[in-house]
Design an enzyme around this catalytic site. Structure first.
Site, PDB file in Angstrom:
ATOM      1  CB  THR A 118      -6.291   1.184   6.510  1.00 20.83           C
ATOM      2  OG1 THR A 118      -5.770  -0.159   6.409  1.00 20.83           O
ATOM      3  CG2 THR A 118      -7.699   1.136   7.091  1.00 20.83           C
TER       4      THR A 118
ATOM      5  CB  THR B 182      -2.974   4.363   8.231  1.00 23.58           C
ATOM      6  OG1 THR B 182      -4.072   3.798   7.529  1.00 23.58           O
ATOM      7  CG2 THR B 182      -3.466   4.951   9.527  1.00 23.58           C
TER       8      THR B 182
END
Length: 269
Positions: free
Chosen positions: A212, A215
């Site tokens: 991630t 993000t």
């Protein structure tokens, strides 16, 4: 093939942020996002980082005059329809960028970057007051995560019930809208967008994908891209949330640590 002069040019979005040499966050993530959403991305580099999937190994900020020259070069000639700020590193750079933004007649998305995905500091403690008093009052939308909310306001969020209190504290610092990102909470990925009058609760599935990186940069840049295309703030943030959710779902392994979200996920579904 040359672009016909009669073809409408894409909306112009400027990112003012640091470089991520690993390509997952920062300027690199911003420009990928802007392209994916059909806009023309431009950049003002504030800092260079040595960064990979394992963390940040070094960071070097640019002098204010270099940041100011990049900004004026783009804005005075090409113009902008939205601006996004990310890593600003120091009090001096925060104040420089805030002064430049004060004269921009376009929406501004402020991502008050404090630390990297790996916990590496990207903003000097001495810069926090300048973020509060100089930068955030220029913001159309501020997009702090929960750690940044606590860093800026002292409000600690432990559950979804605390998001309105966090948003109120951020709005007191001057942005027109606050987007409080609740991605670090348990359960569905729930964010709260509010201008102090109207609340928009944005919910998305939580995917079990550890990759991630980028993000926050991606969400803020996507919001700026949608604003540049003429969307309202609620519509821009809703579209950005949908885009970043897909990018998280498609995030991929890269290196030995945390890989990036996939900015091009819509092109290879």
């Amino acid at each position: 093939m040359t672009r016909p002069e009669t073809t409408a040019r894409p909306a112009r979005v400027l990112t003012v942020a640091g470089s991520d040499s690993g390509g997952g966050a920062g300027i690199q993530a911003d420009l990928k996002t802007m392209l994916a959403l059909g806009t023309h991305g431009m950049s003002v580099l504030t800092a260079v980082t040595a960064q990979n999937s394992l963390g940040v190994q070094g960071a070097w900020e640019l002098p204010p005059e270099a940041v100011r020259a990049q900004f004026r070069s783009v804005v005075d000639d090409i113009g902008v329809q939205a601006v996004k700020t990310g890593m600003l590193a120091s009090r001096e750079l925060v104040e420089t960028v805030a002064g430049l933004l004060a004269d921009v007649d376009a929406p501004v998305v402020v991502d008050p970057v404090g630390v990297s995905k790996h916990g590496d500091p990207l903003l000097a403690a001495s810069a926090l007051d300048a973020v509060r008093t100089r930068l955030l009052p220029n913001a159309t939308v501020a997009t702090p995560n929960l750690d940044e909310v606590e860093q800026l306001t002292g409000v600690r969020v432990t559950g979804e019930r605390d998001l309105p209190k966090a948003a109120e504290a951020v709005l007191e610092l001057g942005p027109r809208w606050a987007l409080i990102k609740g991605g670090h909470l348990a359960g569905a990925a729930t964010d709260l967008l509010t201008d102090g009058t109207t609340e928009h609760w944005l919910r998305a599935p939580r995917y079990s994908n550890r990759h991630t990186h980028g993000t926050g940069c991606t969400l803020a840049s996507a919001t700026a891209a949608e604003l540049a295309k003429g969307a309202t703030v609620p519509d821009a943030v809703t579209a950005a949330k949908e885009y970043v959710t897909g990018a998280i779902h498609a995030g991929f392994a890269l290196g030995a640590g945390i890989g990036p979200v996939d900015h091009g996920w819509r092109t290879h579904r």
